[in-house]
Design a protein around this motif. Sequence first.
Motif, PDB file in Angstrom:
ATOM      1  N   ALA A 350     -24.367 -57.163 -68.472  1.00 26.49           N
ATOM      2  CA  ALA A 350     -24.944 -58.280 -67.730  1.00 26.49           C
ATOM      3  C   ALA A 350     -23.856 -59.209 -67.215  1.00 26.49           C
ATOM      4  CB  ALA A 350     -25.920 -59.045 -68.625  1.00 26.49           C
ATOM      5  N   TYR A 351     -22.874 -59.493 -68.055  1.00 32.65           N
ATOM      6  CA  TYR A 351     -21.770 -60.357 -67.654  1.00 32.65           C
ATOM      7  C   TYR A 351     -20.998 -59.742 -66.486  1.00 32.65           C
ATOM      8  CZ  TYR A 351     -17.170 -62.575 -67.865  1.00 32.65           C
ATOM      9  OH  TYR A 351     -15.988 -63.205 -67.544  1.00 32.65           O
ATOM     10  N   GLY A 352     -20.703 -58.442 -66.591  1.00 35.91           N
ATOM     11  CA  GLY A 352     -19.974 -57.773 -65.519  1.00 35.91           C
ATOM     12  C   GLY A 352     -20.745 -57.770 -64.216  1.00 35.91           C
ATOM     13  N   ALA A 353     -22.066 -57.538 -64.299  1.00 39.19           N
ATOM     14  CA  ALA A 353     -22.879 -57.517 -63.087  1.00 39.19           C
ATOM     15  C   ALA A 353     -22.942 -58.897 -62.442  1.00 39.19           C
ATOM     16  CB  ALA A 353     -24.287 -57.016 -63.422  1.00 39.19           C
ATOM     17  N   ALA A 354     -23.067 -59.940 -63.275  1.00 38.06           N
ATOM     18  CA  ALA A 354     -23.130 -61.302 -62.739  1.00 38.06           C
ATOM     19  C   ALA A 354     -21.818 -61.682 -62.072  1.00 38.06           C
ATOM     20  CB  ALA A 354     -23.466 -62.280 -63.865  1.00 38.06           C
ATOM     21  N   ARG A 355     -20.693 -61.334 -62.718  1.00 35.88           N
ATOM     22  CA  ARG A 355     -19.397 -61.656 -62.123  1.00 35.88           C
ATOM     23  C   ARG A 355     -19.220 -60.944 -60.789  1.00 35.88           C
ATOM     24  NH1 ARG A 355     -15.211 -63.956 -65.097  1.00 35.88           N
ATOM     25  NH2 ARG A 355     -14.208 -63.937 -63.055  1.00 35.88           N
ATOM     26  N   ALA A 356     -19.623 -59.677 -60.727  1.00 33.67           N
ATOM     27  CA  ALA A 356     -19.488 -58.918 -59.490  1.00 33.67           C
ATOM     28  C   ALA A 356     -20.362 -59.511 -58.386  1.00 33.67           C
ATOM     29  CB  ALA A 356     -19.872 -57.457 -59.735  1.00 33.67           C
ATOM     30  N   PHE A 357     -21.578 -59.940 -58.742  1.00 33.99           N
ATOM     31  CA  PHE A 357     -22.487 -60.533 -57.756  1.00 33.99           C
ATOM     32  C   PHE A 357     -21.903 -61.829 -57.206  1.00 33.99           C
ATOM     33  CE2 PHE A 357     -25.903 -63.423 -56.632  1.00 33.99           C
ATOM     34  CZ  PHE A 357     -26.664 -62.652 -55.768  1.00 33.99           C
ATOM     35  N   ILE A 358     -21.419 -62.691 -58.099  1.00 43.50           N
ATOM     36  CA  ILE A 358     -20.866 -63.977 -57.675  1.00 43.50           C
ATOM     37  C   ILE A 358     -19.656 -63.776 -56.773  1.00 43.50           C
ATOM     38  CG2 ILE A 358     -19.746 -66.097 -58.484  1.00 43.50           C
ATOM     39  CD1 ILE A 358     -22.776 -65.924 -58.986  1.00 43.50           C
ATOM     40  N   ARG A 359     -18.852 -62.767 -57.089  1.00 41.66           N
ATOM     41  CA  ARG A 359     -17.633 -62.518 -56.306  1.00 41.66           C
ATOM     42  C   ARG A 359     -17.969 -62.169 -54.859  1.00 41.66           C
ATOM     43  NH1 ARG A 359     -15.392 -59.732 -60.016  1.00 41.66           N
ATOM     44  NH2 ARG A 359     -16.227 -57.722 -59.371  1.00 41.66           N
ATOM     45  N   GLU A 360     -19.085 -61.485 -54.638  1.00 37.98           N
ATOM     46  CA  GLU A 360     -19.448 -61.037 -53.294  1.00 37.98           C
ATOM     47  C   GLU A 360     -20.444 -61.961 -52.606  1.00 37.98           C
ATOM     48  OE1 GLU A 360     -17.959 -58.527 -51.893  1.00 37.98           O
ATOM     49  OE2 GLU A 360     -16.820 -58.008 -53.694  1.00 37.98           O
ATOM     50  N   ASP A 361     -21.130 -62.822 -53.361  1.00 32.42           N
ATOM     51  CA  ASP A 361     -22.223 -63.615 -52.817  1.00 32.42           C
ATOM     52  C   ASP A 361     -21.703 -64.906 -52.172  1.00 32.42           C
ATOM     53  OD1 ASP A 361     -24.988 -64.023 -52.364  1.00 32.42           O
ATOM     54  OD2 ASP A 361     -25.067 -65.443 -54.030  1.00 32.42           O
ATOM     55  N   SER A 362     -22.560 -65.536 -51.372  1.00 34.13           N
ATOM     56  CA  SER A 362     -22.224 -66.833 -50.791  1.00 34.13           C
ATOM     57  C   SER A 362     -22.434 -67.946 -51.817  1.00 34.13           C
ATOM     58  CB  SER A 362     -23.118 -67.090 -49.567  1.00 34.13           C
ATOM     59  OG  SER A 362     -24.492 -67.097 -49.947  1.00 34.13           O
ATOM     60  N   SER A 363     -22.016 -69.152 -51.486  1.00 35.18           N
ATOM     61  CA  SER A 363     -22.170 -70.294 -52.392  1.00 35.18           C
ATOM     62  C   SER A 363     -23.553 -70.907 -52.182  1.00 35.18           C
ATOM     63  CB  SER A 363     -21.069 -71.338 -52.127  1.00 35.18           C
ATOM     64  OG  SER A 363     -19.802 -70.794 -52.367  1.00 35.18           O
ATOM     65  N   ARG A 364     -24.502 -70.437 -52.956  1.00 33.09           N
ATOM     66  CA  ARG A 364     -25.880 -70.922 -52.814  1.00 33.09           C
ATOM     67  C   ARG A 364     -26.003 -72.328 -53.406  1.00 33.09           C
ATOM     68  NH1 ARG A 364     -29.531 -66.079 -52.488  1.00 33.09           N
ATOM     69  NH2 ARG A 364     -28.165 -64.239 -52.566  1.00 33.09           N
ATOM     70  N   PRO A 365     -26.741 -73.226 -52.758  1.00 29.67           N
ATOM     71  CA  PRO A 365     -26.901 -74.583 -53.284  1.00 29.67           C
ATOM     72  C   PRO A 365     -27.802 -74.613 -54.515  1.00 29.67           C
ATOM     73  CG  PRO A 365     -28.249 -74.277 -51.333  1.00 29.67           C
ATOM     74  CD  PRO A 365     -27.413 -73.042 -51.456  1.00 29.67           C
ATOM     75  N   VAL A 366     -27.573 -75.611 -55.362  1.00 30.70           N
ATOM     76  CA  VAL A 366     -28.427 -75.799 -56.533  1.00 30.70           C
ATOM     77  C   VAL A 366     -29.780 -76.334 -56.059  1.00 30.70           C
ATOM     78  CG1 VAL A 366     -28.720 -77.074 -58.704  1.00 30.70           C
ATOM     79  CG2 VAL A 366     -26.434 -76.259 -58.009  1.00 30.70           C
ATOM     80  N   PRO A 367     -30.909 -75.751 -56.484  1.00 28.83           N
ATOM     81  CA  PRO A 367     -32.232 -76.252 -56.088  1.00 28.83           C
ATOM     82  C   PRO A 367     -32.390 -77.735 -56.450  1.00 28.83           C
ATOM     83  CG  PRO A 367     -32.429 -74.118 -57.149  1.00 28.83           C
ATOM     84  CD  PRO A 367     -31.014 -74.544 -57.329  1.00 28.83           C
ATOM     85  N   MET A 368     -33.140 -78.467 -55.648  1.00 27.74           N
ATOM     86  CA  MET A 368     -33.286 -79.911 -55.834  1.00 27.74           C
ATOM     87  C   MET A 368     -33.834 -80.259 -57.208  1.00 27.74           C
ATOM     88  SD  MET A 368     -32.060 -81.236 -53.103  1.00 27.74           S
ATOM     89  CE  MET A 368     -32.650 -82.935 -53.113  1.00 27.74           C
ATOM     90  N   HIS A 369     -34.799 -79.485 -57.703  1.00 28.00           N
ATOM     91  CA  HIS A 369     -35.418 -79.856 -58.975  1.00 28.00           C
ATOM     92  C   HIS A 369     -34.485 -79.653 -60.169  1.00 28.00           C
ATOM     93  CE1 HIS A 369     -36.157 -75.498 -59.043  1.00 28.00           C
ATOM     94  NE2 HIS A 369     -36.460 -75.612 -60.327  1.00 28.00           N
ATOM     95  N   LEU A 370     -33.379 -78.904 -59.974  1.00 26.57           N
ATOM     96  CA  LEU A 370     -32.418 -78.690 -61.062  1.00 26.57           C
ATOM     97  C   LEU A 370     -31.239 -79.664 -61.007  1.00 26.57           C
ATOM     98  CD1 LEU A 370     -32.207 -74.775 -61.191  1.00 26.57           C
ATOM     99  CD2 LEU A 370     -33.637 -76.290 -62.575  1.00 26.57           C
ATOM    100  N   ARG A 371     -31.174 -80.463 -59.969  1.00 29.83           N
ATOM    101  CA  ARG A 371     -30.028 -81.364 -59.835  1.00 29.83           C
ATOM    102  C   ARG A 371     -30.219 -82.614 -60.688  1.00 29.83           C
ATOM    103  NH1 ARG A 371     -28.387 -81.173 -53.377  1.00 29.83           N
ATOM    104  NH2 ARG A 371     -28.685 -78.911 -53.118  1.00 29.83           N
ATOM    105  N   ASN A 372     -29.122 -83.138 -61.164  1.00 34.50           N
ATOM    106  CA  ASN A 372     -29.155 -84.380 -61.949  1.00 34.50           C
ATOM    107  C   ASN A 372     -29.328 -85.570 -60.994  1.00 34.50           C
ATOM    108  OD1 ASN A 372     -29.056 -85.899 -64.278  1.00 34.50           O
ATOM    109  ND2 ASN A 372     -26.821 -86.179 -64.162  1.00 34.50           N
ATOM    110  N   ALA A 373     -30.038 -86.612 -61.473  1.00 36.31           N
ATOM    111  CA  ALA A 373     -30.301 -87.778 -60.617  1.00 36.31           C
ATOM    112  C   ALA A 373     -29.960 -89.063 -61.348  1.00 36.31           C
ATOM    113  CB  ALA A 373     -31.755 -87.765 -60.181  1.00 36.31           C
ATOM    114  N   PRO A 374     -28.672 -89.347 -61.523  1.00 37.05           N
ATOM    115  CA  PRO A 374     -28.293 -90.553 -62.270  1.00 37.05           C
ATOM    116  C   PRO A 374     -28.419 -91.855 -61.458  1.00 37.05           C
ATOM    117  CG  PRO A 374     -26.337 -89.380 -61.545  1.00 37.05           C
ATOM    118  CD  PRO A 374     -27.509 -88.519 -61.166  1.00 37.05           C
ATOM    119  N   THR A 375     -28.577 -91.776 -60.131  1.00 34.62           N
ATOM    120  CA  THR A 375     -28.659 -92.999 -59.302  1.00 34.62           C
ATOM    121  C   THR A 375     -29.996 -93.038 -58.552  1.00 34.62           C
ATOM    122  OG1 THR A 375     -27.705 -92.054 -57.298  1.00 34.62           O
ATOM    123  CG2 THR A 375     -26.158 -92.853 -58.974  1.00 34.62           C
ATOM    124  N   ARG A 376     -30.344 -94.262 -58.079  1.00 35.93           N
ATOM    125  CA  ARG A 376     -31.593 -94.441 -57.329  1.00 35.93           C
ATOM    126  C   ARG A 376     -31.559 -93.631 -56.037  1.00 35.93           C
ATOM    127  NH1 ARG A 376     -33.362-100.415 -55.787  1.00 35.93           N
ATOM    128  NH2 ARG A 376     -33.534-100.478 -58.076  1.00 35.93           N
TER     129      ARG A 376
END
Length: 450
Positions: A350-376
């Motif tokens: 699983a680790y090897g497959a994930a590393r290989a995917f990340i190496r070839e994939d684009s930089s996908r943004p973090v979904p809004m609901h998973l982002r931290n919101a420390p400011t107004r």
Amino acid sequence: MSDLFTVKVPQASQPLAERLRPKTLDEVIGQRHLLGAGKPLATAFHLGKPHSMILWGPPGVGKTTLARLMAEAFHAEFIALSAVLSGVKDIRDAVIQAENAQAQLGRSTILFVDEVHRFNKAQQDAFLPHVESGLLTFIGATTENPSFEVIGALLSRATVYVLQPLSSEELAQLLDRALAAVLPERALSEDVRQILVAYADGDGRRLINLVEQLSVALEEAAQQEKPDEIDLAFVESALARSLRRFDKGGEAFYDQISALHKAVRGSHPDAALYWFCRMLDGGVDPRYLARRIVRMAWEDIGLADPRAAQIVNNAAETYERLGSPEGELALAQAVLYLSVAPKSNAGYMAYGAARAFIREDSSRPVPMHLRNAPTRLMKELGYGHDYRYAHDEEDGYAAGETYLPDDMKEPNWYRPTSRGLEAKIGEKLAELRRRDREAVNKRRAAGGKK
């Protein structure tokens, strides 16, 4: 024939190994897979057609002897270079000597390079053109894998022959020959013969040297009190036992650590213990073995038995506290535990497959609901909106929630095996995925976005 590094010395002054060097092909002991009737080197000798080759094998199995016999059989000039002692100048001198032999005598030349793996690329390139032109027939001897140590251009022009360690039966034949040369009137017991063969460890030259050491010890003993027999006690006291065939930076090192790892992976505790002890006997640093054993725990056992990593780390720490030889017992038992533990490479894969995917994939943004919101401002922009806090959900699980980038499908990299703890992990994940599907279907039925 000429030899750049041969000095003629009286027969009696020559080492026993040199005196016993075979003069004909029939005298060679071992390597029947190459020298038997119809086998590759036997055919080359019979046809009298030299070709460039690399003789790859452990020390003391006849590489130099075969090269010399070929020169005799092919009526060729023989130039021997040691890659340890020679440089580009020596190669140039050898080329000049070969040109003279061809022009003046009409003879071809065999260039024998001992320990060719020690020549760098520039040195190998220096004689490559003359091998290509046919001026030189190249014979290299190496104890290292030529795939890694010999340049591709040279490797493609030379046939690789793999020589094997001498068997116990072949060493016994060689022992008879050596004894006849230096101790013709002394009969050795079977126990003594077996210990000498064992000490030789497949190395014919080492066996001959042991016999020579034994004869010297007998001469020294005779000046005081001649022993009635050559027993085990006398042999043990006369011979300084050398280590088994093992090179910390060479092929044997990697072969043996590979065998240890595969024996553990194959759940064979006795085989794993054998290779572990072989490497200790050969002088490998136990700390290196500890590091490799820790890797095995994570690569081949993983979450099937998480105790394995704890046990091997404890064993490594025990070795650091006790040192050798006491601490090696802890490492040995760690090897045994890994061998009998349930096996899984699911985490490793699983680790090897994930590393290989990340190496070839684009930089996908973090979904809004998973982002931290420390400011107004971040809250107003929707950071963290609709995030479901798992601890507030039933059984501490937010069924149907997503944690991957919005446009990314479930990759299913981690696939637990049915062995050990992973069997239960697999059951749990299957149940969670079922709940996810159920939650998604309910949302869709209610008109939700998913």
